[in-house]
Scaffold this motif. Sequence first.
Motif, PDB file in Angstrom:
ATOM      1  N   LYS A 107       0.761  -1.228  -0.033  1.00 35.37           N
ATOM      2  CA  LYS A 107       0.089   0.037   0.030  1.00 35.37           C
ATOM      3  C   LYS A 107       0.885   1.352  -0.075  1.00 35.37           C
ATOM      4  O   LYS A 107       1.646   1.397   0.936  1.00 35.37           O
ATOM      5  CB  LYS A 107      -0.973   0.090   1.423  1.00 35.37           C
ATOM      6  N   ILE A 108       0.807   2.111  -1.185  1.00 37.12           N
ATOM      7  CA  ILE A 108       1.548   3.047  -1.172  1.00 37.12           C
ATOM      8  C   ILE A 108       0.574   4.468  -1.010  1.00 37.12           C
ATOM      9  O   ILE A 108      -0.174   4.744  -1.768  1.00 37.12           O
ATOM     10  CB  ILE A 108       2.328   3.434  -2.406  1.00 37.12           C
ATOM     11  N   TRP A 109       0.818   5.413  -0.085  1.00 37.43           N
ATOM     12  CA  TRP A 109       0.072   6.570  -0.103  1.00 37.43           C
ATOM     13  C   TRP A 109       1.100   7.725  -0.406  1.00 37.43           C
ATOM     14  O   TRP A 109       2.363   7.823   0.016  1.00 37.43           O
ATOM     15  CB  TRP A 109      -0.328   6.883   1.458  1.00 37.43           C
ATOM     16  N   VAL A 110       0.519   8.665  -1.275  1.00 36.06           N
ATOM     17  CA  VAL A 110       1.379   9.870  -1.732  1.00 36.06           C
ATOM     18  C   VAL A 110       0.538  11.146  -1.233  1.00 36.06           C
ATOM     19  O   VAL A 110      -0.429  11.118  -1.248  1.00 36.06           O
ATOM     20  CB  VAL A 110       1.329   9.843  -3.203  1.00 36.06           C
ATOM     21  N   PHE A 111       1.281  11.822  -0.635  1.00 34.35           N
ATOM     22  CA  PHE A 111       0.695  13.404  -0.057  1.00 34.35           C
ATOM     23  C   PHE A 111       0.643  14.301  -0.973  1.00 34.35           C
ATOM     24  O   PHE A 111       1.861  14.394  -1.929  1.00 34.35           O
ATOM     25  CB  PHE A 111       1.622  13.883   1.185  1.00 34.35           C
ATOM     26  N   VAL A 112      -0.248  15.079  -1.521  1.00 37.35           N
ATOM     27  CA  VAL A 112      -0.371  16.006  -2.522  1.00 37.35           C
ATOM     28  C   VAL A 112      -0.854  17.058  -2.114  1.00 37.35           C
ATOM     29  O   VAL A 112      -2.214  17.217  -1.251  1.00 37.35           O
ATOM     30  CB  VAL A 112      -1.308  15.376  -3.818  1.00 37.35           C
ATOM     31  N   GLU A 113      -0.449  18.256  -2.300  1.00 40.33           N
ATOM     32  CA  GLU A 113      -0.992  19.534  -1.865  1.00 40.33           C
ATOM     33  C   GLU A 113      -1.519  20.241  -3.062  1.00 40.33           C
ATOM     34  O   GLU A 113      -0.906  20.164  -4.146  1.00 40.33           O
ATOM     35  CB  GLU A 113       0.177  20.466  -1.208  1.00 40.33           C
ATOM     36  N   GLU A 114      -2.634  21.119  -2.755  1.00 42.82           N
ATOM     37  CA  GLU A 114      -3.201  21.787  -3.771  1.00 42.82           C
ATOM     38  C   GLU A 114      -2.429  23.033  -3.983  1.00 42.82           C
ATOM     39  O   GLU A 114      -2.115  23.733  -3.004  1.00 42.82           O
ATOM     40  CB  GLU A 114      -4.617  22.186  -3.599  1.00 42.82           C
ATOM     41  N   THR A 115      -2.217  23.355  -5.241  1.00 47.72           N
ATOM     42  CA  THR A 115      -1.288  24.641  -5.431  1.00 47.72           C
ATOM     43  C   THR A 115      -2.054  25.422  -6.728  1.00 47.72           C
ATOM     44  O   THR A 115      -2.097  24.354  -7.558  1.00 47.72           O
ATOM     45  CB  THR A 115       0.254  24.662  -5.760  1.00 47.72           C
ATOM     46  N   ASP A 116      -2.384  26.585  -6.439  1.00 44.36           N
ATOM     47  CA  ASP A 116      -2.947  27.407  -7.719  1.00 44.36           C
ATOM     48  C   ASP A 116      -4.273  26.446  -8.216  1.00 44.36           C
ATOM     49  O   ASP A 116      -4.449  26.522  -9.284  1.00 44.36           O
ATOM     50  CB  ASP A 116      -2.070  27.554  -8.811  1.00 44.36           C
ATOM     51  N   GLY A 117      -4.858  25.873  -7.085  1.00 44.93           N
ATOM     52  CA  GLY A 117      -6.298  25.098  -7.327  1.00 44.93           C
ATOM     53  C   GLY A 117      -6.215  24.006  -8.029  1.00 44.93           C
ATOM     54  O   GLY A 117      -7.299  23.455  -8.170  1.00 44.93           O
TER      55      GLY A 117
END
Lengths: 318, 258
Positions: free
Chosen positions: A2-12
Amino acid sequence: MKIWVFVEETDGSPAELGLEMLTKARGLGGEVSAVYLGGTSDAAMAALGTHGAGTVYRLDPGSTLPASGAAAALEGLVGEHAPDLLLFGLAPTDRDIAGRLSARLDKPVISNAVDLEIADGGVKVVNEILGGTTRVITTYAGDGPFIAVVRPKSFAAEPGDVGVPAVVETAMPDTGHAGAGTITERHEETSEGPKLEEAEVIVAGGRGMGAADKWAVLDELAGQLGAAVGATRAVVDAGWVPYSLQIGQTGKIVKPGVYIACALSGAMQHLVGMKDSGVIIAVNKDEEAPIFGIADLGIVGDVHRVIPALVAALSARG
Amino acid sequence: MKIAVCVKQIPDPATPYELDPETHFVVRPNDQVLDDTDRYGIELALQLAEATEGSVTLVSMSPAGGLQGIRQALAMGADKAIIIDDESLRGSGALGTAKVLSAAIKGEEADLVIAGTESTDGYVGLVPQMLAELLGLPALTFAKKVEQADGGLRVERQTALGYDVVESPLPALVTVTSGAVEPRYPTFKGIMQAKSKPIEQPSVADLGLTAEDVGVAGSGQHITAVEPAPERGGGVKIVDEGEAHLEIVKILEQAKVI
Ligand SMILES: Cc1cc2nc3c(=O)[nH]c(=O)nc-3n(C[C@H](O)[C@H](O)[C@H](O)COP(=O)(O)OP(=O)(O)OC[C@H]3O[C@@H](n4cnc5c(N)ncnc54)[C@H](O)[C@@H]3O)c2cc1C
Ligand SMILES: Nc1ncnc2c1ncn2[C@@H]1O[C@H](COP(=O)(O)O)[C@@H](O)[C@H]1O
């Protein structure tokens, strides 16, 4: 796995760095999920889905400094779902959360990853040290979850099959004093032309440009080439251009087709941010400048002659 | 304001680093220097302490050696230093380092903890965030401007797009970028005074930690290989005699940029 990836919203929309990591995670196989700090738009969810996320755990950014609450939320999710590998990007908020989560879980983080491999059920992390001249391969001792921080541009973001992820709304717990920071204003330092991370051509300048008013010729050249402008730390520290234009270890990591380095020495911390560019052109008056060590075309000369002459030659072509 | 600043002594970056062939750790010579990037944090601490009649304590985990790096930091004006040097710390990871620093800082009851965004030799860039978590503090990271406001702090925090203004009550942790302040040069008087400023050297046991928390055992990772990265060699180098810009035009044509 199980791989989890953190993703941030930038510019919408989901940050490119997050999509790069999702693409890599998809390639590693197994079950991929995203932890998304951002809004709920269909377009964002679709982007996360096509890049590999089967499930999106969504955290609402709000106006508090998010790392403390996000790390607490992640600790809860990790307890519930037991992911094997958690990926964060080498970006401010990613780093804030990864560090806090590591302390909460009492699990190590391997930083500066440029590649990842799964072997014998374990995870191998490749990183580069000493200005990218040496590769180190590290594995985790003990049990997961394993946490890694990945450098931007280590992988290309590529969409795969269209998939609509399951979205799990996740609350950020109140962490008391540790979560007390609030964001009261947001400022975007927009510059004209393409973004540094996406530009096919970059014109970068260093301290040898001499002064803020001598910088304009680089903007002019960039305009002619449809290029983005970048700078060394010495230049942003001097206040000639905003911090968001800094390239290097503590700035942006870029990989354009063509990189034109003007009057910058090529310090190790600058090189790690641009050495993987396609064609590197350097202009420097010091023939010993380290930038020449990686330049495909090195010109030993005065920028204040070479660059204006180049601008004139390009405008003569129309 | 009582301020603790995390600073590192590192091998002089001007001399190429050597890795121990067996342990793969950087070989640390007896003479180490102050990590240049720590000067920003020290300067910020001194300015805030001067404005509030506060104090500045340096906290460092590193082989003490001749203490040159720490004395450089004290010479700028800090009041005292705590340095943790213990054989069991060799090979510590970022989390082990943060545990040691947090244990040392707890005893100081600091209103503010300051660190760099990343160290020059390690550049893991995670120790401060781990430290904030262990100390239960808000972390105002990547600050390019720091000022006091309403009994707390107001910080401009760099982001991918520009910067955010962030406000927080104290106690808190701040990481500073270069350019946030202009570090002062030590004066002759400062250099002389640094020789007699207090330097505490607690052991790992004094801090209430055990061997499992720190060192290789506590790092939870091991290096399996170190190899040279694929090299990118230089290409042609020409001396400009008034025509060199035309070579750039040629390359841009080949690359189909123009
Ligand atoms: C922890 C840490 C992180 C760092 N992160 C970064 C980072 O992310 N990005 C970064 O860029 N730096 C970073 N640095 C700083 C880095 O070490 C260098 O100090 C910086 O890159 C130097 O910038 P420069 O090349 O503009 O200036 P200099 O090194 O001063 O070089 C100026 C160059 O201009 C040339 N020159 C002068 N006049 C002319 C002329 N008329 N014509 C042609 N050439 C001329 C000179 O020969 C010289 O080579 C970091 C440092 C540390 C310690
Ligand atoms: N061994 C250490 N002793 C004191 N401070 C440290 C140490 N390691 C890291 N730090 C602090 O944490 C910052 C980031 O370091 P790093 O996470 O190692 O890149 C540094 O700029 C220091 O302020």
